[in-house]
Design an enzyme around this catalytic site. Structure first.
Site, PDB file in Angstrom:
ATOM      1  N   SER A 150     -35.852  12.500   9.639  1.00  0.00           N
ATOM      2  CA  SER A 150     -35.914  11.595   8.219  1.00  0.00           C
ATOM      3  C   SER A 150     -35.180  10.150   8.690  1.00  0.00           C
ATOM      4  O   SER A 150     -35.857   9.245   8.347  1.00  0.00           O
ATOM      5  CB  SER A 150     -35.607  12.147   6.983  1.00  0.00           C
ATOM      6  OG  SER A 150     -36.257  13.239   6.740  1.00  0.00           O
ATOM      7  N   HIS A 153     -31.153   9.113   4.701  1.00  0.00           N
ATOM      8  CA  HIS A 153     -32.266   8.512   4.485  1.00  0.00           C
ATOM      9  C   HIS A 153     -32.155   7.052   4.489  1.00  0.00           C
ATOM     10  O   HIS A 153     -32.618   6.238   5.128  1.00  0.00           O
ATOM     11  CB  HIS A 153     -33.208   8.614   3.416  1.00  0.00           C
ATOM     12  CG  HIS A 153     -33.739  10.158   3.427  1.00  0.00           C
ATOM     13  ND1 HIS A 153     -34.260  10.791   2.357  1.00  0.00           N
ATOM     14  CD2 HIS A 153     -33.817  11.015   4.350  1.00  0.00           C
ATOM     15  CE1 HIS A 153     -34.651  12.033   2.609  1.00  0.00           C
ATOM     16  NE2 HIS A 153     -34.421  12.230   3.897  1.00  0.00           N
TER      17      HIS A 153
END
Length: 271
Positions: free
Chosen positions: A133, A185
């Site tokens: 991610s 993230h």
């Protein structure tokens, strides 16, 4: 009718290769019952010298849903390969994917260091992060700056305006998936903006190959030092200064053996 899948794969060869690689690693992990503490990135293991985990953690996934979500977003972001006309394209994609993998991992460790040393949040010492991610969020961010009219398609069911996708996805995943790594993230978003705004620039084939070579070298030595993998052709022995290793090649044996020992982890964060 849409474009046949085989033609889409040919239009996104690099993206297809990354998706195939992540899927193969997920299958191998599941088949061999490898724990995520063996391949994930944590502050504790990084301090212990397991620098190779910056790479292995990026390409490992915790579940099939985790894999599908990341690969679905990555497939949509593969449009970068066709945007050579605005300075992106295949080479740019390869060069800066390498940057995103390494720098987002380093940034995660840097943030963990501040939280542990400055704010005394010992929880982050053993939190283990895995997943692609960081790179996905990095490319969302780059595309939101370079091509703000694009859309991010997920699972082929719904789409988000790319200009809002990084922070929308950041908030969405943090609420819907409790294990989602907000720090991981966010690190991808920060590195993505640094690339998109030109703060990190100048990558070409020479620097990419040089960087890849250093990654392989550092990973090999850290694997050898941490005894996670038996490189029978490499031997590190101390010289005058015990902190400085010297390298010599010795005759290789019949093969190499994967040796993994469980490392305690307080939790796993999906990156």
């Amino acid at each position: 009718m849409g474009t046949p899948l085989v033609f889409e794969i040919l239009e996104k060869p690099v993206t297809s290769c990354f998706i195939g690689l992540c899927s193969a690693i997920w299958f191998y992990i599941q088949k061999n019952n490898i724990g995520y503490s063996h391949v994930g990135l944590s502050y504790e293991t990084a301090v212990a010298g397991h620098h190779w985990r910056i790479i292995t953690s990026a390409f490992s996934h915790i579940s099939i849903l985790h894999l599908v979500f990341n690969m679905s977003a990555l497939w949509s972001l593969g449009v970068v390969e066709d945007l050579g006309s605005i300075g992106l394209g295949v080479q740019y994609y390869l060069h800066y994917t390498l940057i995103l993998v390494v720098l987002s991992g380093v940034l995660i460790l840097g943030i963990y260091h501040v939280l542990i040393q400055k704010f005394k949040l010992e929880y982050f010492r053993r939190v283990t992060a895995v997943g692609y991610s960081c790179v996905v969020f990095g490319w969302m961010t780059i595309l939101s700056v370079k091509q703000p009219t694009s859309k991010l398609h997920l699972f082929g069911l719904f789409s988000l305006p790319i200009s809002f996708a990084p922070f929308e996805s950041l908030i969405f995943t943090s609420i819907i998936v409790p294990q989602a790594s907000f720090i991981g993230h966010l690190s991808g978003i920060i590195v993505g903006y640094a690339i998109a705004w030109g703060l990190i620039h100048g990558m070409n084939n020479y620097w990419a190959v040089s960087m890849l070579g250093w990654i392989v070298l550092v990973s090999a030595f850290s694997l050898k030092k941490s005894s996670a993998y038996d490189f029978s052709f490499l031997e590190i022995e101390s010289v005058t200064d015990s902190s400085l290793p010297s390298v010599r090649f010795i005759a290789s044996g019949n093969g190499r053996t994967l040796q993994m020992s469980a490392l305690p982890a307080a939790g796993v964060e999906i990156v």
